[in-house]
Design an enzyme around this catalytic site. Structure first.
Site, short mmCIF file in Angstrom:
data_model
loop_
_atom_site.label_atom_id
_atom_site.label_comp_id
_atom_site.label_asym_id
_atom_site.label_seq_id
_atom_site.Cartn_x
_atom_site.Cartn_y
_atom_site.Cartn_z
N VAL A 62 7.72 7.06 3.14
CA VAL A 62 7.72 7.45 1.73
C VAL A 62 8.25 6.31 0.88
CG1 VAL A 62 8.63 9.10 0.06
CG2 VAL A 62 8.10 9.85 2.39
N LYS A 63 7.51 5.96 -0.16
CA LYS A 63 7.93 4.87 -1.05
C LYS A 63 8.67 5.45 -2.25
CE LYS A 63 5.27 0.63 -1.55
NZ LYS A 63 4.10 -0.01 -2.20
N CYS A 64 9.89 4.98 -2.49
CA CYS A 64 10.65 5.40 -3.68
C CYS A 64 11.06 4.16 -4.47
CB CYS A 64 11.92 6.15 -3.26
SG CYS A 64 11.60 7.71 -2.42
#
Ligand code: G3P
Length: 241
Positions: A82-84
């Site tokens: 997941v990219k944050c």
């Protein structure tokens, strides 16, 4: 150094996979939007095409929204990361998702102090954008050197994923600096393969080979129809060396 493709385009992914060149994929909302396809079916197909980490970016600005999206992405495929974004809310989401054993790629990193905070929040990958720093006359690759030094000093396990790569020299410098991964557009990956002397050399070899009379190339004349024969012949020549 691992090589990832920075693309959501399935044709590019399939082609790059066929070269055995890539170890994973990174996307962002702009790259996904460019494909103009339904999000989840596209994400699933990307995960089925590349055997490696696939980074997919959240689009919420608040931590609760990012965590919710991250949980949904992670359920879709075990390869999802997941990219944050590297914001306060992004760091909060990183801590929460990491505590739930969901890997996070902290993106939009532009300073070594930001990268320090990403590692302390438990980031699996950190993505410094070297091209966008170069765009404003900052030395993007110097940031990679600083991050590697700091992570080495304190034994952080966060992997440095060099992003916003614009040309082969970014890739070369990233490898020299010991970056863990470089992600790049298909055009840069293609440029890594190309070398004028390779093309010249192959042309010269094949031109010289053509000078051989057909009877001297019996295996070729006998099996001209079956392409399969060709590689075997070449292998023979290599092993004789
Ligand atoms: O995926 C993020 C990053 O690679 C974006 O690159 O070329 O838009 O600066 P670029």
């Amino acid at each position: 150094m691992k090589i990832f493709l920075d693309s959501a385009n399935l044709n590019e992914l399939r082609e790059a996979v066929s070269w055995g060149a890539i170890d994973g994929v990174t996307t962002n909302p702009s790259l996904v939007a460019k494909e103009g396809r339904e999000f989840f079916p596209l994400l699933k197909e990307i995960c089925q095409t590349v055997n490696g980490p696939v980074s997919m970016e959240t689009v919420s600005r608040d931590a609760a929204g990012m965590v919710e999206e991250g949980r949904t992405f992670a359920k879709l495929h075990p390869n999802i990361v997941v990219k944050c974004p590297l914001t306060k809310e992004g760091l909060k989401a990183t801590r929460q998702l990491t505590s739930e054993k969901i890997r996070v790629n902290v993106t939009l990193c532009f300073s070594a102090t930001q990268a320090l905070l990403a590692a302390k929040a438990g980031a699996y990958f950190v993505s410094p954008f070297v091209g966008r720093l170069d765009d404003i006359s900052h030395d993007g690759m110097a940031l990679i050197g600083d991050i590697k030094t700091i992570y080495g000093n304190y034994g952080f396990s966060t992997q440095v994923l060099v992003a916003s790569v614009r040309h082969p020299l970014h890739v070369l410098e990233a490898a020299r600096l010991g970056a863990d991964i470089a992600t790049m557009p298909f055009s840069v990956l293609e440029a890594l393969v190309k070398h004028p002397l390779t093309d010249l050399g192959l042309d010269r070899f094949l031109k010289d080979w053509e000078k051989l009379p057909p009877e001297a190339k019996t295996w070729q004349s006998n099996s001209r129809t079956t392409a399969a024969a060709r590689p075997r012949a070449q292998k023979t020549s290599r092993t004789n060396r």
